[in-house]
Scaffold this active site. Structure first.
Site, PDB file in Angstrom:
ATOM      1  N   GLY A  12       0.919  -4.866   6.551  1.00  0.00           N
ATOM      2  CA  GLY A  12       1.136  -3.655   5.778  1.00  0.00           C
ATOM      3  C   GLY A  12       2.294  -2.792   6.263  1.00  0.00           C
ATOM      4  O   GLY A  12       3.366  -3.288   6.615  1.00  0.00           O
ATOM      5  N   TYR A 154     -12.895   8.452   5.790  1.00  0.00           N
ATOM      6  CA  TYR A 154     -11.443   8.428   5.959  1.00  0.00           C
ATOM      7  C   TYR A 154     -10.872   9.844   5.885  1.00  0.00           C
ATOM      8  O   TYR A 154     -10.024  10.232   6.697  1.00  0.00           O
ATOM      9  CB  TYR A 154     -10.825   7.555   4.871  1.00  0.00           C
TER      10      TYR A 154
END
Length: 232
Positions: A12, A154
């Protein structure tokens, strides 16, 4: 940025940051929890012999952070670290109110907030005066921008990381070290998913351009991919 450290570099954005920093001529130390499984990263090391070092790091583990600090000092061989890019993170998808797991909240805090904060503390003596610490955050961690219940573990972890960014900016200010939180936008990675509009190469290039423009008064800011200041 001659000597750089990128965490979570096996895929990523972390992998793309590593690739672009190498293309700029930097020497990069890239970390992954399991370097032996980081095929793309190891292939990149073969393309840049002597300029890319791959080291293990579980940013949430104190022992792993300590081992990295010791190994990094040897790799740098007396040279200071110009850029520390805290990219490693974790996101638990599919969370619903009433079913949020305590373990997921704890994991997010350890990986997204506590680990990066303590890593900066552990590597402080290796950082160059006037260098940069960049924490990969997210607008999901902005209290002011929240309009819905979404990815709570998160969001909580990134909100805590943002506070860590501000505190670190104050602690390192006497040395001219700029510490910023960066929101990359919605990026097409394993975390962002296939529907995300931005490619990793585009997001990484945009954020590196933001870092290129950082001035001494920008430390402690929360910045988007266009360099705009985001609300906490």
């Amino acid at each position: 940025m001659r000597h750089c450290l990128v965490t979570g570099a096996n895929r990523g954005l972390g992998l793309e940051f590593t690739r672009q920093l190498l293309a700029r001529g930097a020497r990069v130390v890239a970390t992954a929890r399991h370097p032996g499984r980081a095929a793309a990263l190891n292939a990149l090391a073969g393309d840049y012999p002597g300029r890319l070092h791959v080291l293990p790091l579980d940013v949430a583990a104190a022992r792993s952070r300590g081992e990295l600090a010791r190994e990094l000092a040897l790799v740098l061989d007396g040279q200071p670290l110009d850029l520390l890019l805290n990219n490693a993170g974790v996101l638990h998808g599919g969370e619903r109110f009433g079913q949020v797991a305590e373990a997921d909240l704890e994991t997010s805090l350890r990986t997204n907030a506590i680990g990066p904060f303590l890593l900066v503390q552990a590597l402080a003596d290796l950082l160059a005066d006037g260098g940069i610490v960049a924490n990969l955050s997210s607008e999901i961690g902005s209290l002011a921008l929240r309009r819905e219940f979404r990815t709570p573990s998160y969001a909580v972890g990134k909100a805590a990381q943002n506070m860590g960014t501000v505190l670190l900016s104050r602690a390192l200010q006497p040395r001219g070290i700029r510490v910023v939180a960066l929101h990359p936008g919605w990026v097409r990675t394993d975390m962002g998913g296939e529907r995300a509009p931005a490619l990793p190469a585009e997001a990484a290039a945009a954020l590196l351009a933001v870092l290129d423009r950082l001035g001494p008064d920008d430390s402690g800011l929360f910045l988007g991919p266009d360099g705009a200041v985001l609300p906490w």
